[in-house]
Every structure is written in structure tokens, then in C-alpha cells.
Enzyme design. Structure first.
Site, PDB file in Angstrom:
ATOM      1  N   ASN A 109       0.598  -1.241  -0.236  1.00  0.00           N
ATOM      2  CA  ASN A 109       0.059  -0.396   0.085  1.00  0.00           C
ATOM      3  C   ASN A 109       1.028   1.281  -0.174  1.00  0.00           C
ATOM      4  O   ASN A 109       0.157   2.174  -0.570  1.00  0.00           O
ATOM      5  CB  ASN A 109      -1.393  -0.269   1.188  1.00  0.00           C
ATOM      6  CG  ASN A 109      -1.147   1.450   1.781  1.00  0.00           C
ATOM      7  OD1 ASN A 109      -2.382   1.926   0.735  1.00  0.00           O
ATOM      8  ND2 ASN A 109      -0.900   1.920   2.987  1.00  0.00           N
ATOM      9  N   SER A 118      -4.008   2.705  -8.590  1.00  0.00           N
ATOM     10  CA  SER A 118      -5.224   3.524  -8.293  1.00  0.00           C
ATOM     11  C   SER A 118      -5.674   4.077  -9.900  1.00  0.00           C
ATOM     12  O   SER A 118      -5.144   3.424 -10.666  1.00  0.00           O
ATOM     13  CB  SER A 118      -3.423   5.466  -8.645  1.00  0.00           C
ATOM     14  OG  SER A 118      -4.238   6.977  -8.169  1.00  0.00           O
ATOM     15  N   TYR A 172       4.132   9.669 -11.131  1.00  0.00           N
ATOM     16  CA  TYR A 172       3.290   9.057 -10.868  1.00  0.00           C
ATOM     17  C   TYR A 172       2.015   7.963 -11.374  1.00  0.00           C
ATOM     18  O   TYR A 172       2.157   6.594 -11.324  1.00  0.00           O
ATOM     19  CB  TYR A 172       1.696   9.979  -9.886  1.00  0.00           C
ATOM     20  CG  TYR A 172       1.206   9.314  -8.777  1.00  0.00           C
ATOM     21  CD1 TYR A 172       1.502   8.848  -7.384  1.00  0.00           C
ATOM     22  CD2 TYR A 172      -0.434   9.040  -9.273  1.00  0.00           C
ATOM     23  CE1 TYR A 172       0.661   8.300  -6.564  1.00  0.00           C
ATOM     24  CE2 TYR A 172      -1.036   8.266  -8.098  1.00  0.00           C
ATOM     25  CZ  TYR A 172      -0.490   7.977  -6.621  1.00  0.00           C
ATOM     26  OH  TYR A 172      -1.289   7.651  -5.869  1.00  0.00           O
TER      27      TYR A 172
HETATM   28  P1  NDP Z   1      -0.884   9.065   3.089  1.00  0.00           P
HETATM   29  O1  NDP Z   1       0.110   9.185   3.168  1.00  0.00           O
HETATM   30  O2  NDP Z   1      -1.888   9.194   4.075  1.00  0.00           O
HETATM   31  O3  NDP Z   1      -0.081   7.314   2.830  1.00  0.00           O
HETATM   32  C1  NDP Z   1       0.697   6.635   2.577  1.00  0.00           C
HETATM   33  C2  NDP Z   1       1.128   5.581   3.615  1.00  0.00           C
HETATM   34  O4  NDP Z   1       2.817   5.875   2.344  1.00  0.00           O
HETATM   35  C3  NDP Z   1       2.057   5.912   4.697  1.00  0.00           C
HETATM   36  O5  NDP Z   1       2.036   5.463   5.976  1.00  0.00           O
HETATM   37  C4  NDP Z   1       3.640   6.915   4.470  1.00  0.00           C
HETATM   38  O6  NDP Z   1       4.537   6.374   6.091  1.00  0.00           O
HETATM   39  C5  NDP Z   1       3.602   5.189   3.893  1.00  0.00           C
HETATM   40  N1  NDP Z   1       5.291   5.806   3.091  1.00  0.00           N
HETATM   41  C6  NDP Z   1       5.305   6.385   1.457  1.00  0.00           C
HETATM   42  N2  NDP Z   1       6.586   6.285   1.518  1.00  0.00           N
HETATM   43  C7  NDP Z   1       7.032   5.080   2.040  1.00  0.00           C
HETATM   44  C8  NDP Z   1       8.531   5.145   1.788  1.00  0.00           C
HETATM   45  N3  NDP Z   1       9.350   5.130   1.341  1.00  0.00           N
HETATM   46  N4  NDP Z   1       8.895   3.924   2.828  1.00  0.00           N
HETATM   47  C9  NDP Z   1       7.869   3.366   3.168  1.00  0.00           C
HETATM   48  N5  NDP Z   1       6.142   3.759   3.577  1.00  0.00           N
HETATM   49  C10 NDP Z   1       6.316   4.555   3.209  1.00  0.00           C
HETATM   50  O7  NDP Z   1      -1.606   8.045   2.002  1.00  0.00           O
HETATM   51  P2  NDP Z   1      -2.850   7.079   1.357  1.00  0.00           P
HETATM   52  O8  NDP Z   1      -3.303   6.637   2.580  1.00  0.00           O
HETATM   53  O9  NDP Z   1      -3.603   7.773   0.903  1.00  0.00           O
HETATM   54  O10 NDP Z   1      -2.016   6.554   0.612  1.00  0.00           O
HETATM   55  C11 NDP Z   1      -1.370   5.049  -0.099  1.00  0.00           C
HETATM   56  C12 NDP Z   1      -2.174   4.483  -0.595  1.00  0.00           C
HETATM   57  O11 NDP Z   1      -3.544   4.524  -1.531  1.00  0.00           O
HETATM   58  C13 NDP Z   1      -0.975   4.564  -1.896  1.00  0.00           C
HETATM   59  O12 NDP Z   1       0.119   4.095  -2.022  1.00  0.00           O
HETATM   60  C14 NDP Z   1      -1.251   5.960  -2.772  1.00  0.00           C
HETATM   61  O13 NDP Z   1      -0.986   6.184  -4.126  1.00  0.00           O
HETATM   62  C15 NDP Z   1      -2.738   5.215  -3.529  1.00  0.00           C
HETATM   63  N6  NDP Z   1      -3.961   6.373  -3.373  1.00  0.00           N
HETATM   64  C16 NDP Z   1      -4.359   6.953  -2.951  1.00  0.00           C
HETATM   65  C17 NDP Z   1      -4.861   7.951  -3.367  1.00  0.00           C
HETATM   66  C18 NDP Z   1      -5.599   9.195  -2.170  1.00  0.00           C
HETATM   67  O14 NDP Z   1      -6.537  10.076  -2.973  1.00  0.00           O
HETATM   68  N7  NDP Z   1      -5.174   9.406  -1.491  1.00  0.00           N
HETATM   69  C19 NDP Z   1      -6.043   7.858  -4.321  1.00  0.00           C
HETATM   70  C20 NDP Z   1      -5.279   6.758  -5.043  1.00  0.00           C
HETATM   71  C21 NDP Z   1      -4.234   5.451  -5.027  1.00  0.00           C
HETATM   72  P3  NDP Z   1       5.770   7.362   6.001  1.00  0.00           P
HETATM   73  O15 NDP Z   1       5.391   8.873   5.662  1.00  0.00           O
HETATM   74  O16 NDP Z   1       5.565   7.734   7.679  1.00  0.00           O
HETATM   75  O17 NDP Z   1       6.809   6.505   5.929  1.00  0.00           O
END
Ligand code: NDP
Length: 266
Positions: free
Chosen positions: A96, A148, A161
Site C-alpha cells: 500500500n 490508483s 505517478y
Molecule cells: P498517506 O500519505 O496517508 O499514507 C501513505 C503511507 O505510505 C504512509 O504510511 C507513509 O508513511 C507510507 N510511505 C510513503 N513512502 C514510504 C516509503 N518510502 N517507505 C515506507 N513507507 C512509505 O496516503 P494514502 O493512505 O492515501 O496512500 C496509500 C496508497 O493509496 C498509496 O499507494 C497511494 O498512491 C494510493 N492512492 C491514494 C489515493 C488518495 O486519494 N489518497 C488515490 C489513489 C491511490 P511515512 O510517510 O511515515 O513513511
């Protein structure tokens, strides 16, 4: 409100579970009896969600906390090894973690941003899968990749992206076919706009983010943008062998009608 799932005795590793969709998913799995792994780069956020998981777990199972950067292979190895050392196995891998990357092709830093998008959103999914397959083969487990709607349509300024997510979709289909003989199911979910911390990386004023959710939500056939729980519900459905045992290689759109209605962000 969500359906009741029974994940008693199962181990779920959900990347990016310190926030948003991943956090809601970890909490739902914990509530449904699973041992869960909460992970992200921010230790405080990881600890906060892990406590929420333990609090809702019917048997007060302690969630495993692992601080890890998924762009770093050593961190990925440690994440998997700690999970197996602690819980003995992996049943469900939810790839995720991801981040929004904005860049126009003539920006001077385009290649840097493109590389970051692939590293975070695609390479980490591939690497985690590569390393988890031996464990998932033992449990006849399953993988759910969070892609996505951006994999299916272009979004202005977000080509890195969009391409990273298109790669996730194809990887999902290839893996479903390749891992079928090992009885590992592999599916992807395509969320539309979901209100999470996802927009933080764009450093927009909070009022602008709220306005965007409101405007986009009004254009969605369901009349609102998504909540993390909406996506967590789809993850739990796909992860359950009882209800989704015949589903593999599917790209499950969970977008409030975004793609069907061809909603524009402009
Ligand atoms: P958030 O920003 O709320 O959560 C993203 C999560 O990914 C966090 O826990 C963050 O933790 C973690 N993360 C990001 N980069 C890294 C890294 N390099 N290493 C480890 N952990 C990482 O976003 P969402 O919950 O919205 O996103 C979750 C997924 O859903 C993503 O893949 C996103 O592309 C996808 N998505 C989201 C949409 C939206 O509108 N919200 C729409 C379509 C898809 P931390 O920063 O602490 O590392």
C-alpha cells in the site's frame, strides 16, 4: 460500518500502515482477529496506529511495529524478517505504501522525480513481493496492491505517478498468472480520491485541500470522495479466501464512480 471478517490466526503485513488507507486496513484486520504489522518511516505515527490496532483486537494481540523506508532494500528485508520471526509466517501482503509525485516533463528535476516515483510506488511493490513469495507459498496466502485510478487515465503534471501505478497493475496481472500454481492470489485496487494525508506532499494550504475534496466529491456519482475505510473494506474482501477465493488478477476499481463518469480535476 463494515462486514465482519474472520482473520483469526492470519498474519497481515500492510505497508504504509502508519497513515490513511494502510492504517484503516491494519485496524480492520486487527479488529477481525489478525496479527498485524504496522510500518512506515515515522516512528511516532507507526506507534500510534499500532496502539489503535491492539486496542481493537478482540484478543488484544500486540501489533508489530517496524520503522522502515521501503526504497531501501535492507529495510524491506528487516521488515519481512522481523514479521516472520515474530509471528512465524505471512498470510496477507498489502503493498500500500506510496506517494504522489508531481513533475512536468521539461522540469529540470523530472528524471529525479520519475526515479523517486518508480522507487517508492513500483520497485518497493516488486521487491516486497519478490521477498515475500516464499512465505506466501507456505500459507497459500495472497497479495493486494494498492494502485490508483491514475494507472488508467492521465493526470496533468503527475506522469511519474501515473506510470508507476500503471506498472503496479501489469505486475499484478503477471504475478496472478505466475503465482497461481503456488496458490497465491494477487489483486490490485484502484482508489479514486480518498481523504488521507496523501496531499501533504504537495504542501498546499489545508483550505485548498478541503475545497478540492468538496469539489471533486460533488462530481463523483456517489456524491463524496472516499474515506480510508472504503478502501480497507475492499482489501479485506479480496484478502478473504472465503469470499474472494475465486478472484485473482483482478483490478478492482473502488473510486466512487470516478473512472466511469470521467471526472476531471480541473
Ligand atoms: P498517506 O500519505 O496517508 O499514507 C501513505 C503511507 O505510505 C504512509 O504510511 C507513509 O508513511 C507510507 N510511505 C510513503 N513512502 C514510504 C516509503 N518510502 N517507505 C515506507 N513507507 C512509505 O496516503 P494514502 O493512505 O492515501 O496512500 C496509500 C496508497 O493509496 C498509496 O499507494 C497511494 O498512491 C494510493 N492512492 C491514494 C489515493 C488518495 O486519494 N489518497 C488515490 C489513489 C491511490 P511515512 O510517510 O511515515 O513513511
Amino acid at each position: 460500518m463494515s462486514l465482519k471478517y474472520d482473520f483469526n490466526g492470519k498474519v497481515a503485513l500492510i505497508t504504509g500502515s502508519s497513515s490513511g488507507i494502510g492504517a484503516a486496513t491494519a485496524i480492520l484486520f486487527a479488529k477481525s482477529g489478525a496479527n498485524v504489522v504496522v510500518t512506515g518511516r515515522n516512528a511516532d505515527a507507526v506507534a500510534k496506529v499500532a496502539k489503535q490496532c491492539t486496542d481493537v483486537s478482540p484478543k488484544q494481540l500486540t501489533a508489530l511495529e517496524v520503522v522502515a523506508d521501503l526504497t531501501n532494500e535492507e529495510d524491506c528485508n528487516r521488515l519481512i524478517e522481523t514479521t516472520v520471526q515474530t509471528f512465524g509466517k505471512i498470510d496477507v501482503l498489502v503493498n500500500n505504501a506510496g506517494t504522489g509525485i508531481m513533475a512536468l516533463i521539461d522540469d529540470t528535476n523530472y528524471m529525479k522525480q520519475f526515479s523517486l516515483a518508480l522507487k517508492t510506488n513500483l520497485n518497493s511493490v516488486v521487491y516486497m513481493t519478490h521477498k515475500c513469495v516464499p512465505h506466501l507459498a507456505k500459507t497459500r496466502g495472497n497479495i493486494i496492491n494498492i494502485s490508483s485510478i491514475a494507472s488508467k487515465r492521465s493526470l496533468y503534471g503527475l506522469s511519474p505517478y501515473c506510470m508507476s501505478k500503471a506498472g503496479v497493475d501489469m505486475f499484478t496481472k503477471c504475478m496472478a498468472a505466475e503465482l497461481g500454481p503456488q496458490r497465491i492470489r494477487v489483486n490490485a485496487i484502484l482508489p479514486g480520491t480518498v481523504a488521507t494525508n496523501f496531499m501533504d506532499v504537495f504542501e498546499l494550504p489545508i483550505e485548498m485541500v478541503d475545497k478540492t475534496y468538496e469539489t471533486v466529491g460533488q462530481k463523483y456519482p456517489v456524491g463524496r470522495v472516499g474515506q480510508s475505510q472504503d478502501i480497507a473494506n475492499t482489501v479485506a474482501y479480496l484478502a478473504s479466501d472465503t469470499v474472494a477465493g475465486f478472484i485473482t488478477g483482478s483490478i478492482v476499481v473502488t473510486d466512487g464512480g470516478h473512472l466511469a463518469a470521467n471526472v476531471s480535476y480541473e
